[in-house]
Design an enzyme around this catalytic site. Structure first.
Site, PDB file in Angstrom:
ATOM      1  N   GLU A 186      24.088  16.601  57.898  1.00 60.02           N
ATOM      2  CA  GLU A 186      22.999  17.563  57.746  1.00 60.02           C
ATOM      3  C   GLU A 186      21.606  16.951  57.884  1.00 60.02           C
ATOM      4  OE1 GLU A 186      22.953  21.022  57.156  1.00 60.02           O
ATOM      5  OE2 GLU A 186      25.050  20.904  57.762  1.00 60.02           O
ATOM      6  N   SER A 235      62.025  53.398  23.543  1.00 63.59           N
ATOM      7  CA  SER A 235      62.564  53.086  22.217  1.00 63.59           C
ATOM      8  C   SER A 235      61.842  51.944  21.527  1.00 63.59           C
ATOM      9  CB  SER A 235      64.052  52.741  22.333  1.00 63.59           C
ATOM     10  OG  SER A 235      64.788  53.877  22.726  1.00 63.59           O
TER      11      SER A 235
END
Length: 733
Positions: A150, A416
């Protein structure tokens, strides 16, 4: 005098030759002229003619020098005017910026680090997705790779790189397109910190001014560190720490050379080059970065060869971990505890990451092995200790596929698994585990609850009725105590969802979440106390300042000790001889299975004196599974998880005691909200809603030794010793 034509104009002429001179012509002789004529004589004229070529030669010989001089002169003038114009533009756009004395580095978006009970990282949340790290805390390959690709003159320029700008300008002109920008890392940081990404002259001028200010105020290392902690690396990752964990499943300090090259390569086009989107493009770009590092002598030939031969491998399971369901839940609760997050914080959770992985593995294995065959696609698991601390929570099979948390958000029919609250209400009104009911078909108004496959057992104790999940007996008890009493008992125990106070509630037709249903079983495990269910233990700043800490405080007692003992005695039989025999293991344990109509939902919620764990299986769209009951997949997953969770933990008995006997207890008055001295402490850490409200629950019945009985309506005489009316009215116990 001759007559002149008045219509003809006579133009004046000077020194024109005349063939004849007239006396009336106007002319001036050479003697009369003020300046003597310079007309040369014959010989002199010849001399002048001979000199003319020499003058022309002299003029042509110095022309290119004079042309070059003019070019330099006008070039200097042009540059001067360009400089003046540039200074004017800079002054104009600079004047639109705030005073430099007010400039300051904006605060970085806060990161929220979420860790397990033993300090292991669960996830990072916040915009950045990762905490800030210093240059000394990250792999040295990362800053080297970024500089090489860069801004290779980063440590020598003053914030602006004239050589880089010139190179970029030439490249753009020769290629005919804008391919290079020439911005330095300092300029990129200035843009990220202060400016919008608009490609305008104003933004570029302001970027340059801010870059110069950054170089004046901060050292090169500080600028590089700020850049690496704020720049976007794609896939929602800001900063090297977030990107390292996102792509490689490791902190930035452990990043290898090839991985650092891949990270640096992303900066050109983070979204397009993300290895999560295009692994090949990311790898190709990483090769260019490695070449740039070699050109700058940052790495040797051997390192280059090694890195090229062993490219970075992306962590494929980053977003699939079930711990992200926990992280999402933490982020929902955090604002209520500390308000707005303004700085980096650390959230200590109650979750044991080892147990979390065990739970995830169990749910995923069963779905992978039997999901297609049994038409089941999702599962959830919640495990809570006696103090209310959530030790594990799995909200689905794969977080990457679906972020919907079925553990805490999905409301499903418990079937249940809701029956313990019906039996609890009955015990609190004077029944005992040995109380007898006639298990036979019963009609309540227009509703006729049925047992599984129409099988009935005749006279049974309440213990047997609960262990074998008999719908007929549960419906009778609900009528005896009243639906309102059942709703009250369920809410007191920890159910938070709205419950319908009707007779079908006995079969679990009102929807609940796995988290709240599991939490409502905790008082059975800890001796009758309802703790505050929580995920967050403590919240601190990165410097250790405590912002929040969970305080258990007084824990309300919701069950009398003798009722706890009776319920535990009854639900132990579910694992010993009832519908959950697959769940039984070496520890004393109790629980209840549940299956909603047409096998849309299958549950098992069970507990030891150490942990309470609930498991659910089903489909998001409510599609029916293929005969999956609570005693099948849920019980198997519960068993696998609990065996591993209790490894190395001393065995403990369930609280409460109840001896075998016949007779009724007086109706007890439960002191709801009172805290006892023996309130539960945190358990020792181990080592390691979419279906219809149907007419009946599957019941999760033990299919052995069943007896088929004739249908008996309310108030009708049957073959049993007492009428169902007597049973419903409670005249026979």
């Amino acid at each position: 005098m001759a007559r002149r034509d008045s219509n003809r104009r006579i133009e004046p002429t000077f020194d024109a030759p005349s063939l004849e001179r007239r006396s009336d012509d106007f002319s001036v002789s050479e003697e009369d002229r003020a300046v003597p004529s310079r007309r040369k004589t014959g010989p002199k004229r010849k001399s002048s003619a001979a000199a003319a070529p020499r003058r022309r030669r002299r003029k042509s010989g110095g022309g290119w020098l004079r042309g070059l001089g003019r070019l330099v002169y006008w070039g200097f003038v042009l540059c001067l005017w360009i400089g003046i114009a540039g200074a004017g533009v800079v002054a104009y756009y600079g004047a639109k910026m705030p005073s430099a004395t007010t400039w300051s580095i904006p605060d970085r978006s806060p990161n929220i680090k979420i860790v397990s009970v033993d300090g292991a990282q669960i996830a990072n949340r916040g915009m950045t997705g990762g905490e800030a790290v210093g240059l000394h805390e990250m792999s040295p390959y990362i800053p080297q790779a970024v500089i090489a690709i860069e801004d290779r003159r980063f440590y020598s320029h003053f914030g602006i790189d004239p050589i880089g700008l010139a190179r970029a300008l030439v490249e753009n002109i020769t290629t005919g397109r804008f391919s290079q920008g020439g911005s330095t890392l300092t300029q990129q940081l200035a843009k990220n910190l202060f400016l919008k990404p608009d490609r305008t002259l104003e933004r570029k001028v302001q970027e340059v001014l801010l870059a110069l200010w950054l170089e004046h105020k901060h050292s090169k290392d500080q600028i590089l560190e700020m850049y690496l902690n704020r720049v976007y690396f794609g896939s929602g990752s800001y900063g090297v720490e977030a990107a390292s964990r996102r792509y490689f499943g490791k902190p930035a300090r452990d990043v290898t050379l090839s991985e650092a090259a891949m990270l640096a390569g992303l900066l050109k086009a983070p979204s397009r080059l993300s290895p999560a989107r295009d692994p090949k493009a990311a790898d190709d770009r990483a090769q260019l970065v490695l070449g740039a590092m070699r050109d700058e002598d940052m790495i040797g030939a051997r390192e280059l060869k090694t890195a090229i031969s062993a490219p970075a491998t992306r962590a494929t399971a980053y977003w699939t971990g079930s711990e992200h369901y926990v992280a999402d839940r933490v982020m929902e609760e955090l604002p209520q505890l500390i308000g707005e997050v303004r700085s980096d914080i650390v959230v200590d959770t109650t979750v044991d990451l080892t147990l979390q992985k065990l739970a995830e593995k169990s749910i995923r294995r069963l779905i992978d092995e039997q999901g297609a065959k049994l038409n089941v696609s999702q599962g959830a698991l919640v495990s809570i200790d006696n103090s209310g601390a959530v030790r594990a929570m799995v909200g689905g099979v794969d977080y990457a596929t679906s972020q919907f948390d079925r553990a805490s958000e999905a409301r499903r029919q418990p079937g249940s698994a809701f029956k313990p609250f019906v039996f609890l209400a009955a015990l609190e009104q004077g029944r005992t585990p040995d109380s007898v009911r006639n298990d036979a078909p019963v009609r309540i108004g227009k509703w006729t609850p049925e047992n599984y496959n129409g099988k009935y057992y005749g006279k049974v104790t309440l213990t047997t009725a609960l262990a074998k999940s008999l719908n007929s007996v549960a419906a009778q008890l609900a009528m005896e105590v009243g639906p309102e009493a059942v709703v009250e008992a369920a809410h007191r125990m920890g159910i938070e969802s709205n419950l319908q106070a009707n007779t079908s509630i006995s079969l679990g037709t009102s929807e609940v979440t796995p988290l709240e249903l599991t939490a409502a079983y905790v008082p059975f495990a800890n001796g009758g106390y309802r703790p505050d269910v929580h995920f967050i233990r403590r919240v601190t700043t990165v410097k250790g300042e405590v912002l929040y800490e969970h305080e258990g405080g007084s824990v309300p007692r919701v069950l009398r000790p003798e009722v706890v003992g009776m319920m535990n005695a009854m639900m132990r039989e579910t694992l010993a001889a009832g519908t959950a025999r697959k769940a039984s293991f070496a520890w004393p344990a109790a629980g209840k299975t549940g299956t909603s109509q047409n096998s849309r939902d299958a549950w098992f919620v069970g507990y030891t004196a150490n942990l309470t764990t609930g498991v659910w299986f089903g489909n998001d769209d409510g599609a029916a599974m293929k005969k999956v009951t609570g005693g099948a997949l849920p019980a198997a997953a519960w068993h696998e998880f609990m065996v591993a969770a209790h490894e190395g933990v001393p065995v403990a008995r369930l609280p409460g005691g109840w001896g075998v006997g016949v007779g009724e207890l007086p109706v007890p008055a439960v002191d709801v909200g009172d805290a006892g001295e023996d309130a539960p402490a945190a358990a020792p850490r181990p080592r390691k809603a979419v279906a219809d409200a149907g007419q009946s629950d599957r019941g999760d019945v033990d299919e052995t030794a069943s007896i088929r009985r004739p249908s008996v309506g309310v108030g009708e005489k049957g073959k049993s010793e007492a009428s169902i009316l007597d049973v419903i009215l409670g005249n026979r116990q």
